[in-house]
Enzyme design. Structure first.
Site, PDB file in Angstrom:
ATOM      1  N   TYR A 142      12.774  -2.382  12.832  1.00  0.00           N
ATOM      2  CA  TYR A 142      13.138  -1.326  11.880  1.00  0.00           C
ATOM      3  C   TYR A 142      12.617   0.049  12.324  1.00  0.00           C
ATOM      4  O   TYR A 142      12.846   1.032  11.627  1.00  0.00           O
ATOM      5  CB  TYR A 142      12.743  -1.670  10.446  1.00  0.00           C
ATOM      6  CG  TYR A 142      11.308  -2.102  10.195  1.00  0.00           C
ATOM      7  CD1 TYR A 142      10.234  -1.272  10.512  1.00  0.00           C
ATOM      8  CD2 TYR A 142      11.042  -3.328   9.601  1.00  0.00           C
ATOM      9  CE1 TYR A 142       8.932  -1.661  10.248  1.00  0.00           C
ATOM     10  CE2 TYR A 142       9.731  -3.726   9.330  1.00  0.00           C
ATOM     11  CZ  TYR A 142       8.677  -2.881   9.663  1.00  0.00           C
ATOM     12  OH  TYR A 142       7.386  -3.264   9.407  1.00  0.00           O
ATOM     13  N   LYS A 157       5.967   2.886  12.914  1.00  0.00           N
ATOM     14  CA  LYS A 157       6.427   2.156  14.109  1.00  0.00           C
ATOM     15  C   LYS A 157       7.383   3.029  14.937  1.00  0.00           C
ATOM     16  O   LYS A 157       7.384   2.958  16.171  1.00  0.00           O
ATOM     17  CB  LYS A 157       7.122   0.853  13.712  1.00  0.00           C
ATOM     18  CG  LYS A 157       6.224  -0.177  13.025  1.00  0.00           C
ATOM     19  CD  LYS A 157       5.284  -0.875  13.985  1.00  0.00           C
ATOM     20  CE  LYS A 157       4.569  -2.061  13.334  1.00  0.00           C
ATOM     21  NZ  LYS A 157       3.524  -2.631  14.187  1.00  0.00           N
TER      22      LYS A 157
HETATM   23  C1  HXC Z   1       1.827  -0.695  -3.517  1.00  0.00           C
HETATM   24  C2  HXC Z   1      -0.158  -0.895  -2.373  1.00  0.00           C
HETATM   25  C3  HXC Z   1       0.115  -2.257  -2.086  1.00  0.00           C
HETATM   26  C4  HXC Z   1       1.341  -2.791  -2.587  1.00  0.00           C
HETATM   27  C5  HXC Z   1      -1.794  -1.739  -1.228  1.00  0.00           C
HETATM   28  N1  HXC Z   1      -1.341  -0.632  -1.821  1.00  0.00           N
HETATM   29  N2  HXC Z   1      -0.921  -2.750  -1.372  1.00  0.00           N
HETATM   30  N3  HXC Z   1       0.692  -0.119  -3.071  1.00  0.00           N
HETATM   31  N4  HXC Z   1       2.169  -1.975  -3.283  1.00  0.00           N
HETATM   32  N5  HXC Z   1       1.669  -4.057  -2.352  1.00  0.00           N
HETATM   33  C6  HXC Z   1      -2.020   0.646  -1.923  1.00  0.00           C
HETATM   34  C7  HXC Z   1      -3.308   0.551  -2.718  1.00  0.00           C
HETATM   35  O1  HXC Z   1      -3.050   0.551  -4.108  1.00  0.00           O
HETATM   36  C8  HXC Z   1      -4.026   1.803  -2.266  1.00  0.00           C
HETATM   37  O2  HXC Z   1      -3.534   2.962  -2.872  1.00  0.00           O
HETATM   38  C9  HXC Z   1      -3.631   1.873  -0.804  1.00  0.00           C
HETATM   39  O3  HXC Z   1      -2.427   1.111  -0.649  1.00  0.00           O
HETATM   40  C10 HXC Z   1      -4.683   1.313   0.112  1.00  0.00           C
HETATM   41  O4  HXC Z   1      -4.957  -0.006  -0.293  1.00  0.00           O
HETATM   42  P1  HXC Z   1      -6.387  -0.678  -0.027  1.00  0.00           P
HETATM   43  O5  HXC Z   1      -6.294  -2.105  -0.384  1.00  0.00           O
HETATM   44  O6  HXC Z   1      -7.462   0.133  -0.650  1.00  0.00           O
HETATM   45  O7  HXC Z   1      -6.506  -0.414   1.532  1.00  0.00           O
HETATM   46  P2  HXC Z   1      -7.072  -1.246   2.689  1.00  0.00           P
HETATM   47  O8  HXC Z   1      -8.131  -2.178   2.215  1.00  0.00           O
HETATM   48  O9  HXC Z   1      -7.405  -0.281   3.716  1.00  0.00           O
HETATM   49  O10 HXC Z   1      -5.829  -2.154   3.168  1.00  0.00           O
HETATM   50  C11 HXC Z   1      -4.782  -1.661   3.962  1.00  0.00           C
HETATM   51  C12 HXC Z   1      -3.449  -2.358   3.633  1.00  0.00           C
HETATM   52  C13 HXC Z   1      -3.617  -3.875   3.608  1.00  0.00           C
HETATM   53  C14 HXC Z   1      -2.417  -1.896   4.642  1.00  0.00           C
HETATM   54  C15 HXC Z   1      -3.020  -1.886   2.233  1.00  0.00           C
HETATM   55  O11 HXC Z   1      -2.405  -4.486   3.249  1.00  0.00           O
HETATM   56  C16 HXC Z   1      -4.099  -4.413   4.912  1.00  0.00           C
HETATM   57  O12 HXC Z   1      -5.292  -4.336   5.218  1.00  0.00           O
HETATM   58  N6  HXC Z   1      -3.245  -5.000   5.753  1.00  0.00           N
HETATM   59  C17 HXC Z   1      -3.617  -5.540   7.075  1.00  0.00           C
HETATM   60  C18 HXC Z   1      -2.863  -6.781   7.412  1.00  0.00           C
HETATM   61  C19 HXC Z   1      -1.362  -6.613   7.397  1.00  0.00           C
HETATM   62  O13 HXC Z   1      -0.818  -5.910   6.541  1.00  0.00           O
HETATM   63  N7  HXC Z   1      -0.658  -7.295   8.287  1.00  0.00           N
HETATM   64  C20 HXC Z   1       0.796  -7.295   8.295  1.00  0.00           C
HETATM   65  C21 HXC Z   1       1.319  -6.452   9.340  1.00  0.00           C
HETATM   66  S1  HXC Z   1       3.014  -6.855   9.649  1.00  0.00           S
HETATM   67  P3  HXC Z   1      -4.227   3.648  -4.152  1.00  0.00           P
HETATM   68  O14 HXC Z   1      -3.416   4.867  -4.414  1.00  0.00           O
HETATM   69  O15 HXC Z   1      -4.136   2.628  -5.272  1.00  0.00           O
HETATM   70  O16 HXC Z   1      -5.641   3.960  -3.773  1.00  0.00           O
HETATM   71  C22 HXC Z   1       3.767  -5.535  10.304  1.00  0.00           C
HETATM   72  C23 HXC Z   1       5.139  -5.597  10.869  1.00  0.00           C
HETATM   73  C24 HXC Z   1       5.943  -6.763  10.490  1.00  0.00           C
HETATM   74  O17 HXC Z   1       3.244  -4.507  10.341  1.00  0.00           O
HETATM   75  C25 HXC Z   1       7.372  -6.692  10.979  1.00  0.00           C
HETATM   76  C26 HXC Z   1       8.089  -7.985  10.775  1.00  0.00           C
HETATM   77  C27 HXC Z   1       9.558  -7.944  10.963  1.00  0.00           C
END
Ligand code: HXC
Length: 255
Positions: A142, A157
């Protein structure tokens, strides 16, 4: 790969762990990074073929100082760096109009800025030492189609794709450094599947969108990364290799 030194960010699970495992099995020394030390140590047990082969560095790619410390620690431990895989990513499904500023910044900081911090820190190291290393960035298809529901990740990305191609030319021309990317489709046992497949309905729709009618495997991505770092790929520079069973040729929606 024997005696090469590879850094894999986000190396404690999913594709990152599979790539680190492949490189180690082929004789490389590997640094794996991640935010959770327990997960890193567990991955190290799984990956290592001999003591001292894997270095765990607990860090967040969003912090440029920690990234620099990780690069310095890798150099101090293994004596050099040959390859970098920018695999660490963050993602979740949310409608664009509802994303908070912090939510947008979180994903941009992990994917776009984190990739840049690691790339520049390692690139500077190679340039100072006259070394021709190579980099793989992990994208998503994407980046050039559309990621409805993941606008933060798609934008980041796309930026990483531009970074890949820009550095392939800039550093390729001046220093012989190769920069390529892999765009995986849906891969089993990954954070991407956990984060993006929200329901059985979506899972079924996703499966219908994949011409080969199956998920990819982390070891398939690892084999491709191994090839891209090898001498067999010495003339591949600035390319994005897609491994998605043909999915991007169909539409994908996350909402
Ligand atoms: C809306 C969301 C949310 C959701 C988090 N937030 N999840 N908003 N819907 N589902 C918001 C939170 O409310 C917060 O905003 C802000 O994002 C940061 O969230 P935190 O939990 O405080 O941040 P953090 O602990 O730093 O976590 C980062 C993250 C988390 C990105 C949100 O998901 C993470 O750590 N992910 C790492 C693993 C991951 O995602 N792997 C998948 C990658 S796959 P506010 O305003 O409330 O403070 C990929 C490509 C796949 O990238 C392609 C496949 C085809």
């Amino acid at each position: 790969m024997k005696d090469k030194v590879v850094i894999v960010t986000g190396g404690s699970s999913g594709m990152g762990k599979a790539m680190a495992k492949k490189f180690a099995a082929e004789g490389a020394f590997v640094t794996i990074t991640g935010r959770n030390l327990e997960n890193l140590e567990a991955a190290k047990q799984e990956i290592e073929t001999f003591d001292g082969q894997v270095l765990c560095v607990q860090m967040d790619v969003r912090d440029p100082e920690l990234v620099q410390q990780m690069v310095d620690k890798t150099k101090a431990t293994f004596g050099k760096i040959d390859h970098l895989v920018n695999n660490a990513a963050g993602n979740f499904v949310a409608p664009a109009e509802k994303l908070s500023l912090n939510a947008w910044n979180s994903v941009i900081n992990i994917v776009l800025n984190g990739t840049w911090y690691c790339t520049q820190a390692v690139g500077k190291e190679w340039i100072e030492n006259g070394q021709k290393g190579s980099i793989i960035n992990i994208l998503a298809t994407y980046a050039w189609t559309a990621g409805a529901g993941v606008i933060h990740s798609a934008s980041a990305k796309a930026g990483v794709m531009a970074m890949t191609r820009t550095l392939a030319v800039e550093w390729g021309t001046q220093y012989g450094i190769r920069v390529n990317a892999i765009a995986p489709g849906p891969i089993e046992n990954t954070g991407g599947m956990d984060k993006l497949v929200m329901s059985e309905k979506h899972y079924n729709a996703m499966m219908r969108s994949i011409p080969l009618r199956r998920l990819g495997r982390p070891d398939e991505i690892a084999d491709l990364a191994y090839f891209l770092f090898s001498d067999s790929a010495a003339y591949i520079n600035g390319d994005v290799i897609t491994m998605d069973g043909g999915q991007w040729l169909n539409n994908q929606m996350f909402l």
